[in-house]
Enzyme design. Structure first.
Site, PDB file in Angstrom:
ATOM      1  N   HIS A 263       4.686 -31.371  42.947  1.00  0.00           N
ATOM      2  CA  HIS A 263       5.466 -31.932  44.049  1.00  0.00           C
ATOM      3  C   HIS A 263       4.547 -32.363  45.193  1.00  0.00           C
ATOM      4  CE1 HIS A 263       9.122 -32.108  46.673  1.00  0.00           C
ATOM      5  NE2 HIS A 263       8.240 -31.833  47.608  1.00  0.00           N
ATOM      6  N   GLU A 264       3.708 -31.438  45.659  1.00  0.00           N
ATOM      7  CA  GLU A 264       2.836 -31.759  46.797  1.00  0.00           C
ATOM      8  C   GLU A 264       1.819 -32.831  46.410  1.00  0.00           C
ATOM      9  OE1 GLU A 264       3.816 -30.727  49.615  1.00  0.00           O
ATOM     10  OE2 GLU A 264       5.184 -29.163  48.896  1.00  0.00           O
ATOM     11  N   HIS A 267       3.330 -36.135  47.081  1.00  0.00           N
ATOM     12  CA  HIS A 267       3.179 -36.489  48.505  1.00  0.00           C
ATOM     13  C   HIS A 267       1.757 -36.986  48.794  1.00  0.00           C
ATOM     14  CE1 HIS A 267       6.966 -35.141  50.198  1.00  0.00           C
ATOM     15  NE2 HIS A 267       6.835 -33.895  49.759  1.00  0.00           N
ATOM     16  N   GLU A 293       9.706 -37.947  50.130  1.00  0.00           N
ATOM     17  CA  GLU A 293      10.287 -37.039  49.146  1.00  0.00           C
ATOM     18  C   GLU A 293      10.575 -37.744  47.829  1.00  0.00           C
ATOM     19  OE1 GLU A 293       9.649 -33.567  50.565  1.00  0.00           O
ATOM     20  OE2 GLU A 293      10.956 -33.685  48.820  1.00  0.00           O
TER      21      GLU A 293
END
Lengths: 494, 494
Positions: A263-264, A267, A293
């Protein structure tokens, strides 16, 4: 004359970006390694630096400069035009707040983080409540000063996702609710629940090894960033060439760190791929929380929970944990990482129930900014809503209202962007699949084509285009939540 | 009126301290975890933040405020008086430098650090030479602008040790040379050289464990600071409540990390023990590099290389490294950690040869600021001086002129304070032994009495007294290098 003004603007942009860099570094440091002892001084420093930012930015000179350049925008190059547009937006968002309030608020949120952390560790909401009360008081005052009419909450929503309103979200969430609540029930009724193996003990060193293996595979440039750990995983971009993520390792849940890291990394890839022509500028960051997101969720869910992704990556994990995963097949693993469960913790939620977690927060935030709500009653309201939407009730505040860091930073209006992100991601995927054989790319772990598509359609623009523009140009249509619902139904209602 | 001016001064102090905090954090980050990719942006940020510091500080308003308060200093409380004195000194030290030069210099040294690091890693001075040339050019220009007459090098010396001049140092070093050169020879001729055991392989995890064990034992408050690693060990005080040290672990030299840690812990204890009444102020830091080094060296050498210290701590290490230290006695260990050797690397040098390393740097710096020296010739001059003073010659630049970080940060005039520190430490110890049974305290690892003495006589004052005042009040006399010479002769000429 115009040239001089543009130079002045660039100098202002450079200076404000440098101050913001320093503020970001303070935040990074606080949330990763700083010792508790220094919290008072850090709060003073946060206040002083915010005041410097405010005074550097909010003054008649800046106002005149921005207005003059805006009037002559047809004469400006694309980049300068975008800088003017962005700073005008920023300017009128804070210009009406008195400097003392602005800096006092920065000091408050710097202290609130520690209070939240302590409250969460002690499962005791009352440690955090006085800070939350103050934060809400300030935000309500700020809304009155800078609000653009309509629902008071709109002002905060617009900070994170320009153009989004209560009206749009009410419709969006009602659509999701109508479709997702029955879907959750259906999936829960029929799915195979034997997934206990993911809660065996998984050596943390090896989890870290896997995180460090998968980040560059996904497209993270390790020469321009790094990874460490913190209580709550996050991504922070000091510059496009220094993008940092944190993750969180739990011995008894191997999927936690894997999906936090993916997830990160999503980003981080966004930030690393912003066009370098913007340099150290306010344009050099993702345009909105929703678009941000969408990228983290795209990597986490659309790619990271795809069977083709695991066909190639599960053998790597299995090799690391020979004993623990001895009798587990890739299909068992796929089933486990896509297991749907009515649960309490948002960041551990699957992609189907996830929007329900967001709805709880959306309802509460809407309430807070509609009414004179008693902050001490929020834990009960929280728990009631969980019971209503998810059929389960938190046993303490740490797994209830204290689970998220956001409110301690004053970030109301942020949560809805998580749900928007999922919906945007589905819409982007639909468009991408017209150009790219995504499954084939995953099967071969050839992520470059995917990364380049995202870079070209989304990342490279940084904050130089509005979210709605990016969405429209990348997918050929305006925001359409149907793609997300279709995505979920296709994937789960097999 | 006076009250308002004092408030204005305190606000200025708070703001400048906050900016300095941000600058320190940038430095900390660069030297510990920042990735190389971001070096360009960090340099821009360093430049912008320096410019903000400069413009906040150097202006007619500040000048008037400081002069007005100075004129009425008899009406001021002690703390305010000290703040005025300190800022007046700072003001006239930089006020004559044009802001562009000041910030360009900050950008330059931010880039130079990376160049130095790269040069050292590649053992290639030519990577660093162009940066060093530029740094020297700036420093010479600054000396012309802000010099107070006398030897040009005096201006730089005074930055690190107020009151110290080439004249004082020439005498000091000539005294040391006269006594130390023959002492080194005597010790080397007669000492037992069987100390190879310290270069066995010592697991780094356990070295870290020992560092973390010894820091609080020495008096470091772990709730107000932390330890990590970096290429070159250093101490950084963000505030008195957030004091950080770095150390450096080498598998094949166990004493390296131990004495680095003890040394930096000495610096850190000084910072942590500054009177909290000063708050976040420019007073809340050690007064000079010489006094600072006296504290790190006091912990490292006067305490950390004392037999009584090891009588209690060696068993701890021996337990950690049962196999490696199986047949080693505490006397073997004591002999090893006090072994005198003509060596190339300053930070690994014993306390007897150490001042000779400093003299090399002192001679070169004096040369640089006396003459138009060719920077490309410095490695040869360096090597020649090592041959002259220590009888050995570096084989490459990494173990020669590139070993120290200081010049990359523009810090000329810093090195002599290391030698002054050793001499101050001996003078402090002599005074302390009149009040405290130091050996007994060490034997029982009861460091509180020692820490309190240092706190009461030195630490608590922060920068509110001049180095010479502190020395005089703590020891009853002015600077007297005889104590250091006596200390060395007592210890080594057994």
């Amino acid at each position: 004359m115009l040239k001089e003004k543009i130079e002045k603007l660039n100098k202002l942009d450079s200076k404000l970006s440098a101050i913001f860099f320093a503020q970001s570094l303070l935040e990074w440091d606080s949330e990763t390694i700083a010792s508790d002892g220094g919290v008072e001084e850090r709060a003073i420093v946060a206040g002083e630096i915010s005041e410097i930012y405010f005074n550097t930015f909010v003054n008649d000179e800046t106002k005149a400069l921005l207005e003059e350049l805006d009037e002559r925008k047809e004469e400006l190059d694309q980049v300068t035009k975008a800088i003017v547009f962005l700073y005008k937006r920023k300017f009128y968002n804070i210009a009406k707040i008195p400097v003392e309030d602005y800096t006092d608020f920065q000091v408050l949120i710097s202290k609130s983080y520690s209070a939240w952390e302590k409250a969460k560790n002690n499962k005791n909401y009352s440690i955090f409540a006085p800070f939350l009360t103050e934060i809400i008081k300030y935000q309500k005052k700020f809304i009155k000063l800078r609000g653009k009419g309509g629902h008071p909450y709109n002002t905060l929503l617009d900070d994170f996702e320009p153009g989004i309103t209560v009206e749009i979200l009410d419709e969006f969430f009602s659509e999701l609710r109508k479709n997702i609540v029955p879907l959750v029930q259906k999936v829960c009724d029929k799915q195979n629940n034997e997934i206990d193996f993911i809660n065996k003990k998984f050596d943390i060193k090896k989890q870290e090894e896997f995180s460090k293996y998968i980040m560059p595979k996904l497209g993270f440039d390790t020469s321009r960033g790094m990874m460490t750990t913190s209580a709550h995983p996050f991504t922070l971009n000091l510059s496009r060439n220094d993008v940092r993520i944190t993750t969180n390792f739990k011995e008894d849940d191997i999927t936690n760190s894997i999906f936090s890291t993916i997830h990160e990394t999503g980003h981080a890839i966004y930030e690393q791929n912003i066009d370098e022509k913007f340099g150290l500028s306010a344009l050099t960051t993702g345009v909105s929380m929703g678009i941000h997101e969408s990228q983290s969720r795209f990597y986490e869910n659309n790619l990271g929970r795809n069977i083709n992704f695991w066909n190639v990556n599960f053998p790597v994990i299995k090799k690391m944990y020979k004993k623990e995963l001895n009798d587990i097949t890739v299909n068992d693993w796929y089933r486990a990482v896509n297991h749907v469960k009515k649960s309490l913790i948002r960041i551990e939620a699957d992609e189907v129930t996830y929007p329900l977690h967001i709805m709880v927060r959306y309802e509460i935030e809407k309430m807070i900014f509609s009414d004179d709500i008693d902050v001490n009653k929020l834990p009960d309201i929280w728990n009631d809503l969980y019971e209503e939407y998810l059929g389960i009730r938190p046993e303490n505040d740490a797994e209830g209202i204290l689970q998220d860091v956001h409110w301690s930073g004053g970030a109301f209006g942020y949560f809805p962007s998580y749900a928007l992100g999922s919906a945007y991601a589905a819409q982007f995927e639909h468009a991408m699949r017209k150009d790219i054989d995504v499954d084939k790319a995953l099967k071969n772990l050839e992520m470059d084509e995917i990364k380049e598509w995202l870079k070209d359609k989304i990342h490279k623009y940084g904050s130089s285009k509005m979210p709605s523009e990016i969405l429209k140009e990348a997918t050929g249509e305006t925001f359409n939540p149907e793609y997300f619902i279709k995505y979920l139904y296709n994937k789960y209602e097999i």
